[in-house]
Design an enzyme around this catalytic site. Structure first.
Site, PDB file in Angstrom:
ATOM      1  N   GLY A  94       0.848  -1.201   0.000  1.00 58.76           N
ATOM      2  CA  GLY A  94       0.000   0.000   0.000  1.00 58.76           C
ATOM      3  C   GLY A  94       0.877   1.243   0.000  1.00 58.76           C
ATOM      4  O   GLY A  94       0.546   2.273   0.594  1.00 58.76           O
ATOM      5  N   GLY A 125      -0.339   4.969  -1.077  1.00 58.76           N
ATOM      6  CA  GLY A 125      -1.410   5.652  -0.344  1.00 58.76           C
ATOM      7  C   GLY A 125      -0.893   6.819   0.477  1.00 58.76           C
ATOM      8  O   GLY A 125       0.283   7.173   0.430  1.00 58.76           O
ATOM      9  N   GLN A 126      -1.820   7.397   1.261  1.00 56.88           N
ATOM     10  CA  GLN A 126      -1.496   8.615   2.033  1.00 56.88           C
ATOM     11  C   GLN A 126      -0.365   8.361   3.036  1.00 56.88           C
ATOM     12  O   GLN A 126       0.578   9.140   3.121  1.00 56.88           O
ATOM     13  CB  GLN A 126      -2.755   9.094   2.784  1.00 56.88           C
ATOM     14  CG  GLN A 126      -2.591  10.467   3.411  1.00 56.88           C
ATOM     15  CD  GLN A 126      -3.606  10.758   4.522  1.00 56.88           C
ATOM     16  OE1 GLN A 126      -4.276   9.857   5.027  1.00 56.88           O
ATOM     17  NE2 GLN A 126      -3.705  12.006   4.912  1.00 56.88           N
ATOM     18  N   TYR A 138     -15.411  -0.616   8.339  1.00 59.05           N
ATOM     19  CA  TYR A 138     -13.986  -0.339   8.557  1.00 59.05           C
ATOM     20  C   TYR A 138     -13.616  -0.558  10.036  1.00 59.05           C
ATOM     21  O   TYR A 138     -12.660  -1.270  10.351  1.00 59.05           O
ATOM     22  CB  TYR A 138     -13.721   1.107   8.136  1.00 59.05           C
ATOM     23  CG  TYR A 138     -12.356   1.662   8.447  1.00 59.05           C
ATOM     24  CD1 TYR A 138     -11.210   1.132   7.863  1.00 59.05           C
ATOM     25  CD2 TYR A 138     -12.215   2.760   9.302  1.00 59.05           C
ATOM     26  CE1 TYR A 138      -9.957   1.676   8.135  1.00 59.05           C
ATOM     27  CE2 TYR A 138     -10.973   3.314   9.567  1.00 59.05           C
ATOM     28  CZ  TYR A 138      -9.846   2.769   8.986  1.00 59.05           C
ATOM     29  OH  TYR A 138      -8.610   3.314   9.248  1.00 59.05           O
ATOM     30  N   ASP A 143       2.389  -1.867  -4.433  1.00 56.06           N
ATOM     31  CA  ASP A 143       0.985  -1.451  -4.481  1.00 56.06           C
ATOM     32  C   ASP A 143       0.362  -2.170  -5.669  1.00 56.06           C
ATOM     33  O   ASP A 143       1.067  -2.882  -6.393  1.00 56.06           O
ATOM     34  CB  ASP A 143       0.866   0.083  -4.603  1.00 56.06           C
ATOM     35  CG  ASP A 143      -0.384   0.599  -3.890  1.00 56.06           C
ATOM     36  OD1 ASP A 143      -1.477   0.084  -4.187  1.00 56.06           O
ATOM     37  OD2 ASP A 143      -0.275   1.501  -3.047  1.00 56.06           O
ATOM     38  N   ILE A 144      -0.938  -1.931  -5.920  1.00 55.05           N
ATOM     39  CA  ILE A 144      -1.576  -2.689  -7.005  1.00 55.05           C
ATOM     40  C   ILE A 144      -1.344  -2.069  -8.385  1.00 55.05           C
ATOM     41  O   ILE A 144      -1.594  -2.713  -9.387  1.00 55.05           O
ATOM     42  CB  ILE A 144      -3.099  -2.883  -6.770  1.00 55.05           C
ATOM     43  CG1 ILE A 144      -3.757  -1.564  -6.400  1.00 55.05           C
ATOM     44  CG2 ILE A 144      -3.364  -3.924  -5.714  1.00 55.05           C
ATOM     45  CD1 ILE A 144      -5.263  -1.654  -6.294  1.00 55.05           C
TER      46      ILE A 144
HETATM   47  C1  AKB Z   1     -10.883   7.523   8.407  1.00 54.32           C
HETATM   48  O1  AKB Z   1     -11.397   8.652   8.538  1.00 54.32           O
HETATM   49  O2  AKB Z   1     -11.508   6.536   8.003  1.00 54.32           O
HETATM   50  C2  AKB Z   1      -9.439   7.344   8.790  1.00 54.32           C
HETATM   51  C3  AKB Z   1      -9.295   6.869  10.193  1.00 54.32           C
HETATM   52  C4  AKB Z   1      -9.591   7.765  11.318  1.00 54.32           C
HETATM   53  O3  AKB Z   1      -8.931   5.744  10.397  1.00 54.32           O
HETATM   54  N1  AKB Z   1      -8.736   8.567   8.587  1.00 54.32           N
END
Ligand code: AKB
Length: 323
Positions: free
Chosen positions: A10, A13-14, A144, A36-37
């Site tokens: 990854g 990414g950021q 998430y 990364d992909i």
């Molecule tokens: C998000 O906003 O999903 C992320 C986090 C806080 O993990 N920046």
């Protein structure tokens, strides 16, 4: 002792793009492989780069063997807001990617250390919201957050059952000027600076008083490498550590920007991300990270705002009124 070879998954990414740069500086460019992909011919990066999809377990094992990898930073993830658009994909990537790296560490003897990021998203509406403790009620309500909480439990399981040296941090919202954030609830705190330097008003997707834990990217990268460089016997937590940087609301960051750009305007139109933010901490207690591996943040909101405005204004030389 030879520096182990490091694989960053990854890497575009950021967090990944800044972590690769710092690891190359500290550990030597010859010891870092960014992955990364994206296909190799489409990527411009000042490091060795290979295409790797963390979901492909066999290919991951092959890469770890081929390059004699000793350390993996697995940063591939779907974040909170994007995860809600495609929950099953978010679950699969966040969990299967973690399993593949944990299994690699269990099976391949020269792979001795794993870093995997968790998030303040592991907390939920019934967690205490101020100075949220390391251990408390955790009832995340985004895919998430659920995947990060489950992942934390699996990290601890692999550490205890199989002796895998896995380490993790619960990142707050991360703010940097080098790379764009990728679909999180805290992304407004990067976007707002881009609008401000272009003298454009910003329409924020969170309410003005929504206080969240945040951190300047340089602090986050320093915390990550510090945690990984700490002797194993000091790491008492094998799920994930709370770390604090600063806390602010959209109103607070707007005020901070106005000290440099007095005419800056921000309006508020909360969307589905408000509910996510309202279920997260306003601040976190990071006593364990301080005690176990000496964590201390260096950046506050105003120091970060100055750096963000100066650097982002260089990206918009035509319209910027800074510098
Ligand atoms: C998000 O906003 O999903 C992320 C986090 C806080 O993990 N920046």
């Amino acid at each position: 002792m030879n520096t182990p070879k490091i694989l960053v998954i990854g890497a575009l990414g950021q967090i990944g793009s800044e972590l690769v740069e710092e690891l190359c500086n500290q550990k030597g460019k010859e010891n870092v492989i960014a992955s990364d992909i994206r296909p190799e011919n489409e990527v411009e990066i000042d490091a060795t780069y290979i295409t790797l999809n963390v979901m492909e377990k066999e290919r991951l094992f092959e890469v770890v063997q081929k390059y004699n990898i000793g350390v993996i930073y697995n940063l591939a993830a779907v974040l909170s807001a994007k995860g809600e658009q495609n929950p099953m994909f978010a679950w699969e990537l966040n969990m299967q990617g973690l399993f593949n790296t944990l299994e690699a560490a269990k099976e391949i003897s020269h792979l001795t250390q794993i870093f995997w990021p968790s998030s303040i998203a592991v907390f939920g509406p019934n967690s205490p919201r101020i100075d949220t403790p390391q251990y408390c009620v955790m009832d995340p309500n985004t895919v998430y957050g659920i995947s990060k909480l489950a992942g934390e439990r699996w990290c601890e399981y692999y550490a205890e059952k199989y002796g895998v040296d896995v380490r993790s941090i619960r990142y707050p919202g991360l703010i940097g000027y080098k790379a764009a954030p990728g679909g999180g609830t805290t992304d407004y705190a990067v976007d707002i600076y881009h609008y401000a330097v272009q003298n454009k008003p910003y329409k924020c997707f969170l309410r003005e008083d929504t206080m969240l834990p945040m951190m300047y990217m340089e602090d986050a990268i320093r915390a990550t490498i510090l945690l990984m460089d700490t002797p194993a016997e000091k790491i008492k937590n094998r799920s994930s550590y709370n770390i604090a940087g600063m806390s602010f609301s959209p109103e607070g960051i707007t005020e901070s920007i106005r000290t440099y750009l007095p005419g800056f305007e921000c309006t508020y139109e909360p969307d589905f991300r408000q509910k996510i933010a309202d279920s997260w901490p306003m601040s976190v207690d990071d006593t364990d990270a301080k005690n176990d591996w000496g964590w201390t943040p260096e950046y506050n909101l105003d120091k970060m705002t100055q750096i963000m405005l100066e650097n982002i204004s260089r990206k918009y030389p035509q319209t910027s009124s800074i510098g």
